[in-house]
Design an enzyme around this catalytic site. Structure first.
Site, short mmCIF file in Angstrom:
data_model
loop_
_atom_site.label_atom_id
_atom_site.label_comp_id
_atom_site.label_asym_id
_atom_site.label_seq_id
_atom_site.Cartn_x
_atom_site.Cartn_y
_atom_site.Cartn_z
N TYR A 103 -52.84 3.56 56.19
CA TYR A 103 -51.94 2.58 57.17
C TYR A 103 -51.53 3.35 58.29
O TYR A 103 -51.56 2.69 59.30
CB TYR A 103 -50.65 2.42 56.27
CG TYR A 103 -49.53 1.62 56.74
CD1 TYR A 103 -49.91 0.10 57.03
CD2 TYR A 103 -48.42 1.99 57.36
CE1 TYR A 103 -48.97 -0.80 57.59
CE2 TYR A 103 -47.63 1.30 57.81
CZ TYR A 103 -47.79 -0.23 58.01
OH TYR A 103 -46.85 -1.21 58.44
N ARG A 169 -32.37 6.31 59.37
CA ARG A 169 -33.52 5.20 59.32
C ARG A 169 -32.77 3.96 60.45
O ARG A 169 -31.65 3.91 60.48
CB ARG A 169 -33.34 4.54 57.83
CG ARG A 169 -34.03 5.49 56.95
CD ARG A 169 -35.56 5.32 56.85
NE ARG A 169 -36.19 6.18 55.94
CZ ARG A 169 -37.07 5.58 55.06
NH1 ARG A 169 -37.55 4.44 55.05
NH2 ARG A 169 -37.59 6.41 54.15
#
Length: 183
Positions: A103, A169
């Protein structure tokens, strides 16, 4: 997309981007590639192929029909960064042979191709790095942090803290997708 299916200016096509596509379009939004670790690790070779060959095919199409083109990339192009938050000037700390590399490296290569097409062919390209997107209709078992946290909370299970609990995050909530250009 069900609400768009009957619209005269909308056509839904099912196509594998690893094969060339011959259509007439004004804009291309290359979102092709599973973003969930569960899904992209199920067939890592196909995941890499989707990002790389898919980008080539969509860029060729955009060049041929002079369409605007956008590549959906990912924060994963930074790898496991040493810098938080990552400025655009940060190139990352990557592992080209790890389990997530199909990915990460596929998306990195797609970005390279987009900017090479811009330099070589003068094409106007856009690349957006999407960070931790979540919203309605998310699959509960896709293996991403938001769905994991929500499922654990709904089940009354302990919430997983990833790493040593010091991670930060950036989350992007999409309550619904806006389809620009279809009126």
């Amino acid at each position: 997309m069900a609400h768009l299916l009957g619209h005269p200016r909308f056509e839904l096509m099912r196509h594998d981007v690893t094969f060339p596509l011959y259509v007439e379009v004004d804009e291309i939004y290359n979102l092709a590639c599973p973003a969930s670790p569960v899904h992209y690790q199920a067939d890592p070779v196909q995941t890499t192929k989707t990002s790389v060959v898919g980008a080539i095919n969509m860029l060729r199409l955009a060049k041929r029909v002079k369409a605007k083109i956008l590549q959906a990339s990912t924060s994963e192009v930074y790898g496991d960064p040493d810098v938080h938050p990552q400025p655009e000037s940060y190139w990352g700390r990557v592992n080209p042979i790890g389990f997530r590399s199909c990915y990460d490296e596929g998306k990195r290569c797609a970005e390279t191709l987009f900017f090479d097409y811009r330099r070589q062919h003068g094409m106007p390209v856009k690349v957006v790095r999407i960070f931790n997107t979540y919203g309605p209709r998310m699959h509960p078992n896709d293996g991403r942090v938001v769905s994991n946290l929500i499922v654990q909370a709904l089940r009354g299970e302990p919430i997983t803290l990833y790493g040593e609990g010091t991670y930060t995050r950036s989350f992007c909530y999409l309550p619904r997708i806006q389809y620009v250009g279809v009126k």
